[in-house]
Design a protein around this motif. Structure first.
Motif, PDB file in Angstrom:
ATOM      1  N   ALA A 194       0.353  -1.284   0.164  1.00  0.00           N
ATOM      2  CA  ALA A 194      -0.104  -0.196   0.407  1.00  0.00           C
ATOM      3  C   ALA A 194       1.248   1.300  -0.325  1.00  0.00           C
ATOM      4  CB  ALA A 194      -1.121   0.269   1.166  1.00  0.00           C
ATOM      5  N   ASN A 195       0.537   2.770  -0.780  1.00  0.00           N
ATOM      6  CA  ASN A 195       1.029   3.163  -0.640  1.00  0.00           C
ATOM      7  C   ASN A 195      -0.120   4.278   0.762  1.00  0.00           C
ATOM      8  OD1 ASN A 195       2.389   5.842  -1.150  1.00  0.00           O
ATOM      9  ND2 ASN A 195       1.008   6.658  -2.570  1.00  0.00           N
ATOM     10  N   VAL A 196       0.988   4.310   1.643  1.00  0.00           N
ATOM     11  CA  VAL A 196       0.402   4.911   2.535  1.00  0.00           C
ATOM     12  C   VAL A 196       1.057   6.445   3.007  1.00  0.00           C
ATOM     13  CG1 VAL A 196       0.083   2.641   3.435  1.00  0.00           C
ATOM     14  CG2 VAL A 196       1.596   4.156   4.765  1.00  0.00           C
ATOM     15  N   VAL A 197      -0.066   7.237   4.099  1.00  0.00           N
ATOM     16  CA  VAL A 197       0.380   8.537   4.792  1.00  0.00           C
ATOM     17  C   VAL A 197       0.325   8.368   6.120  1.00  0.00           C
ATOM     18  CG1 VAL A 197      -1.656   9.764   3.954  1.00  0.00           C
ATOM     19  CG2 VAL A 197      -0.012  11.129   4.419  1.00  0.00           C
ATOM     20  N   MET A 198       1.282   8.513   7.137  1.00  0.00           N
ATOM     21  CA  MET A 198       1.171   8.700   8.074  1.00  0.00           C
ATOM     22  C   MET A 198       0.264   9.855   9.277  1.00  0.00           C
ATOM     23  SD  MET A 198       2.963   6.168   9.017  1.00  0.00           S
ATOM     24  CE  MET A 198       2.973   6.532  11.661  1.00  0.00           C
ATOM     25  N   ASP A 199      -0.497   9.617   9.821  1.00  0.00           N
ATOM     26  CA  ASP A 199      -0.991  11.147  10.535  1.00  0.00           C
ATOM     27  C   ASP A 199      -0.196  11.347  10.850  1.00  0.00           C
ATOM     28  OD1 ASP A 199      -3.520   9.174  10.553  1.00  0.00           O
ATOM     29  OD2 ASP A 199      -4.135   8.855  12.215  1.00  0.00           O
ATOM     30  N   GLU A 200      -1.141  12.569  11.093  1.00  0.00           N
ATOM     31  CA  GLU A 200      -0.121  13.933  10.416  1.00  0.00           C
ATOM     32  C   GLU A 200       0.646  13.909  10.230  1.00  0.00           C
ATOM     33  OE1 GLU A 200       0.844  14.623  15.398  1.00  0.00           O
ATOM     34  OE2 GLU A 200      -1.236  13.661  15.354  1.00  0.00           O
ATOM     35  N   SER A 201       0.940  13.680   8.531  1.00  0.00           N
ATOM     36  CA  SER A 201       2.214  14.231   7.801  1.00  0.00           C
ATOM     37  C   SER A 201       1.436  13.887   6.603  1.00  0.00           C
ATOM     38  CB  SER A 201       3.052  12.923   7.961  1.00  0.00           C
ATOM     39  OG  SER A 201       2.183  11.765   6.953  1.00  0.00           O
ATOM     40  N   ASP A 202       2.265  14.522   5.196  1.00  0.00           N
ATOM     41  CA  ASP A 202       1.848  15.338   4.247  1.00  0.00           C
ATOM     42  C   ASP A 202       2.329  14.209   2.995  1.00  0.00           C
ATOM     43  OD1 ASP A 202      -0.273  17.164   4.971  1.00  0.00           O
ATOM     44  OD2 ASP A 202       1.596  17.734   5.938  1.00  0.00           O
ATOM     45  N   GLN A 203       3.499  13.152   3.235  1.00  0.00           N
ATOM     46  CA  GLN A 203       3.113  12.232   1.786  1.00  0.00           C
ATOM     47  C   GLN A 203       3.710  10.951   2.163  1.00  0.00           C
ATOM     48  OE1 GLN A 203       8.171  13.346   0.804  1.00  0.00           O
ATOM     49  NE2 GLN A 203       7.960  11.210   2.161  1.00  0.00           N
ATOM     50  N   THR A 204       3.249  10.895   1.281  1.00  0.00           N
ATOM     51  CA  THR A 204       3.529   9.325   0.929  1.00  0.00           C
ATOM     52  C   THR A 204       4.257   7.930   0.972  1.00  0.00           C
ATOM     53  OG1 THR A 204       3.146   9.093  -1.205  1.00  0.00           O
ATOM     54  CG2 THR A 204       1.144   9.587   0.072  1.00  0.00           C
ATOM     55  N   PHE A 205       4.284   6.805   1.194  1.00  0.00           N
ATOM     56  CA  PHE A 205       5.924   6.276   1.087  1.00  0.00           C
ATOM     57  C   PHE A 205       4.727   4.482   1.066  1.00  0.00           C
ATOM     58  CE2 PHE A 205       5.160   6.582   5.463  1.00  0.00           C
ATOM     59  CZ  PHE A 205       5.111   4.790   6.331  1.00  0.00           C
ATOM     60  N   ILE A 206       5.673   3.522   0.474  1.00  0.00           N
ATOM     61  CA  ILE A 206       5.175   2.557   0.341  1.00  0.00           C
ATOM     62  C   ILE A 206       5.924   1.545   1.552  1.00  0.00           C
ATOM     63  CG2 ILE A 206       5.474   0.431  -1.432  1.00  0.00           C
ATOM     64  CD1 ILE A 206       4.426   2.913  -2.697  1.00  0.00           C
ATOM     65  N   HIS A 207       4.559   0.769   2.157  1.00  0.00           N
ATOM     66  CA  HIS A 207       4.745  -0.441   3.036  1.00  0.00           C
ATOM     67  C   HIS A 207       3.727  -1.471   2.865  1.00  0.00           C
ATOM     68  CE1 HIS A 207       6.910  -2.108   6.603  1.00  0.00           C
ATOM     69  NE2 HIS A 207       7.280  -0.772   6.908  1.00  0.00           N
ATOM     70  N   LEU A 208       3.848  -2.104   4.000  1.00  0.00           N
ATOM     71  CA  LEU A 208       2.761  -3.269   3.691  1.00  0.00           C
ATOM     72  C   LEU A 208       1.866  -3.902   4.558  1.00  0.00           C
ATOM     73  CD1 LEU A 208       5.614  -6.223   3.929  1.00  0.00           C
ATOM     74  CD2 LEU A 208       4.094  -5.921   1.912  1.00  0.00           C
ATOM     75  N   VAL A 209      -0.189  -3.811   3.958  1.00  0.00           N
ATOM     76  CA  VAL A 209      -0.956  -4.136   5.133  1.00  0.00           C
ATOM     77  C   VAL A 209      -0.906  -5.651   4.807  1.00  0.00           C
ATOM     78  CG1 VAL A 209      -2.670  -3.283   5.567  1.00  0.00           C
ATOM     79  CG2 VAL A 209      -1.526  -1.197   4.143  1.00  0.00           C
ATOM     80  N   ALA A 210      -1.024  -5.826   6.679  1.00  0.00           N
ATOM     81  CA  ALA A 210      -1.317  -7.584   7.056  1.00  0.00           C
ATOM     82  C   ALA A 210      -2.734  -7.446   7.689  1.00  0.00           C
ATOM     83  CB  ALA A 210      -0.176  -7.855   7.521  1.00  0.00           C
TER      84      ALA A 210
END
Lengths: 146, 175
Positions: free
Chosen positions: B99-115
């Motif tokens: 998934a392309n995810v965006v951390m709460d309180e941030s504005d830039q996405t990065f790629i990580h796993l969702v399981a």
């Protein structure tokens, strides 16, 4: 401000594990090379191309007329390598050369292991075969003076 | 000539590129923090843009980002794909979600796993949280986060999320 020591560094090795397919003509060329035989291919004009090509340079028709060639040839052009790189075929100073195999009308690129002052356009060379041949261009270890 | 069965049809031609990767000042700092189990990004004091992993410069204004900001461990799925083939060294078995995810309180996405979820039920906008590897395995890598898992809150509207962030960062642009 950060200093040079603050910056993390890491070795990173990127590799693509390709297998390349020769196709109908180069398969025969490299299979012959494995058996210490050089092959060329005849074009519609009767010229011999070595290494062979699949299609006629003039008419673009399929070429199939493979011919056996000797293991000797002539340097038509060359460039000296003072400091070989890790993947070069020779780990000492050598020449990259265009070599026209006897009986062929075109030249092939390969390494020549010879003293620099004896590498010349027009010099006669012969193949030094690799002891372990698998059917690829490195079955020719290099060329040497004939 | 050899028998037809001995025809050589191809050869192995690996392409090998050896790099020395330099993380840069901002990412080096981020990696040292994540080794301690902390997610630390950077904020632009010009636009309010928060980036994690940080890259040193604000992507909107181009100005240096000097303010560090500790982030929560919750995030939102911005987009995702379901992978059906195994990937060497992946901590999860297929089918899994990248998934392309965006951390709460941030504005830039990065790629990580969702399981730990049914991939077919995952939604864009899904609220997720980080699951860390065991502390003994922590190193200088974002892989200290083993993967993200849905929080169970369901999905938020991404347009609303974006509007919320714009409002939260407004004070920096008006300053």
């Amino acid at each position: 401000m950060s200093t040079e020591q603050d910056v993390l560094r890491s070795e990173f090795d990127l590799e693509f594990t390709y297998t390349r397919t020769y196709g109908p003509v180069m398969s025969q060329f490299f299979t012959a090379l494995k058996n210490q035989q050089v092959m060329g291919i005849k074009t519609s004009e009767g010229k011999v191309v070595c290494p062979p090509v699949e299609y006629d340079p003039k008419t673009a028709e399929d070429l199939t007329d493979l011919v056996e060639l000797p293991s000797e040839g002539t340097i038509t052009s060359w460039s000296w390598v003072n400091e070989p790189m890790a993947k070069h075929p020779l780990q000492k100073p050598f020449a990259w050369a265009l070599i026209k195999i006897d009986g062929a009308d075109t030249a092939m690129l390969h390494a020549v292991d010879a003293p620099k002052d004896q590498v010349k356009t027009g010099a006669k060379v012969k193949i030094r075969w690799n002891d372990e041949r698998v059917g690829w261009i490195n079955d020719i270890a290099c060329f040497e003076l004939a | 000539m050899s028998e037809e069965k001995d025809i050589v049809e191809g050869f192995n031609s690996p392409v090998n590129l050896k790099y020395t990767f330099a993380a840069g000042a901002a990412t080096s700092k981020f990696l040292r923090e994540i080794k301690k189990g902390k997610i630390v990004g950077q904020r632009s004091n010009v636009t309010g843009f928060v980036s994690v992993p940080p890259r040193g410069a604000c992507p909107i204004s181009g100005t240096p980002m000097t303010e560090e900001v500790a982030l929560p461990e919750t995030a939102t799925v911005v987009s995702f794909t379901i992978v059906h083939i195994p990937i060497p060294n992946a901590p999860v078995d297929p089918p899994f979600v990248v998934a392309n995810v965006v951390m709460d309180e941030s504005d830039q996405t990065f790629i990580h796993l969702v399981a730990e979820c049914d991939p077919s039920k995952l939604q864009i906008g899904e609220k997720i949280k980080a699951v860390w590897k065991d502390e003994s395995e922590w190193d200088l890598t974002l892989e200290n986060i083993k993967y993200f898992v849905p929080t169970g809150e369901g999905a938020v509207d991404l347009q609303e999320l974006k509007a919320k962030r714009l409002k939260e960062t407004e004070k920096y642009r008006n300053a």
